[in-house]
Design a protein around this motif. Structure first.
Motif, short mmCIF file in Angstrom:
data_model
loop_
_atom_site.label_atom_id
_atom_site.label_comp_id
_atom_site.label_asym_id
_atom_site.label_seq_id
_atom_site.Cartn_x
_atom_site.Cartn_y
_atom_site.Cartn_z
N ASP A 113 0.86 -1.18 0.00
CA ASP A 113 0.00 0.00 0.00
C ASP A 113 0.90 1.23 0.00
O ASP A 113 2.12 1.13 -0.13
CB ASP A 113 -0.91 -0.02 1.23
N ASN A 123 -1.73 -5.47 0.88
CA ASN A 123 -3.17 -5.70 0.77
C ASN A 123 -3.53 -6.54 -0.44
O ASN A 123 -2.83 -6.53 -1.45
CB ASN A 123 -3.90 -4.35 0.60
N HIS A 137 -6.72 -4.34 -5.24
CA HIS A 137 -5.32 -4.49 -4.82
C HIS A 137 -4.96 -5.96 -4.94
O HIS A 137 -5.70 -6.81 -4.46
CB HIS A 137 -5.12 -4.09 -3.35
#
Length: 181
Positions: A113, A123, A137
């Motif tokens: 992230d 993530n 993600h």
């Protein structure tokens, strides 16, 4: 239609509308009139709080369904600096394994992230609405019997287990999915 008929019809319509609104007011949030979402559970969530022998690292995984939507999310956090991450957090490979009865059925790649000098957060977020699946993600390979990655939303169930590898270090986190209210 005369005036008296219009008044009776309007009063009857308003009464029926008020009854309908009262029924909806007592239904649980996110559910249909009968509190069951038209045969589909209004909301179901199973989570796995990931535990680790490495101090300071945290993580969780969640699968959630609401009416016509599903979402799978996983997050792990590693305080920096860390021996788990050799040098650059961008180059660290974080992999999540999903297992049912000790047999692996999906593998997810987590992505770093936003950069933070104190913690590396990785993530995976995959959502599905109707027939459309979108990876926000990372990604998950949901058919390990096929060559290459077969991207999709993992079919997580209560009792499934998960483990997360960081680079060449296996099972940094482990956990079991349990139903949440």
């Amino acid at each position: 239609m005369n005036f008296q008929s219009v008044v009776v019809w309007t009063a009857a319509s308003l009464s029926l509308a008020a009854i309908g609104v009262a029924d909806l007011a007592f239904a649980k949030s996110g559910q249909g009139r009968d509190g069951i979402g038209g045969g589909v559970p209004g909301r179901m969530r199973i989570e796995s709080k990931l535990t680790s022998a490495t101090p300071g690292v945290e993580g969780h995984v969640r699968w959630e369904m609401r009416q016509d939507r599903e979402r799978f999310q996983g997050r792990v956090e590693i305080p920096l600096p860390s021996s788990l991450i050799g040098g650059d957090p961008d180059e660290t490979i974080v992999t999540m394994h999903l297992l049912r009865d000790r047999a692996e059925y999906a593998t997810c790649s987590l992505v770093l992230d936003e950069p933070d000098p104190l913690v590396a957060q990785y993530n995976v977020t995959i959502g599905k609405r109707g027939d459309t699946t979108v990876a926000k993600h990372g990604q998950c390979d949901v058919d390990l019997n096929m060559v290459d990655v077969q991207p999709g939303l993992p079919a997580v169930q209560e009792g499934d287990t998960t483990s997360v590898d960081v680079g060449s270090t296996p099972n940094v986190w482990t956990g079991t999915f349990v139903k949440k209210k």
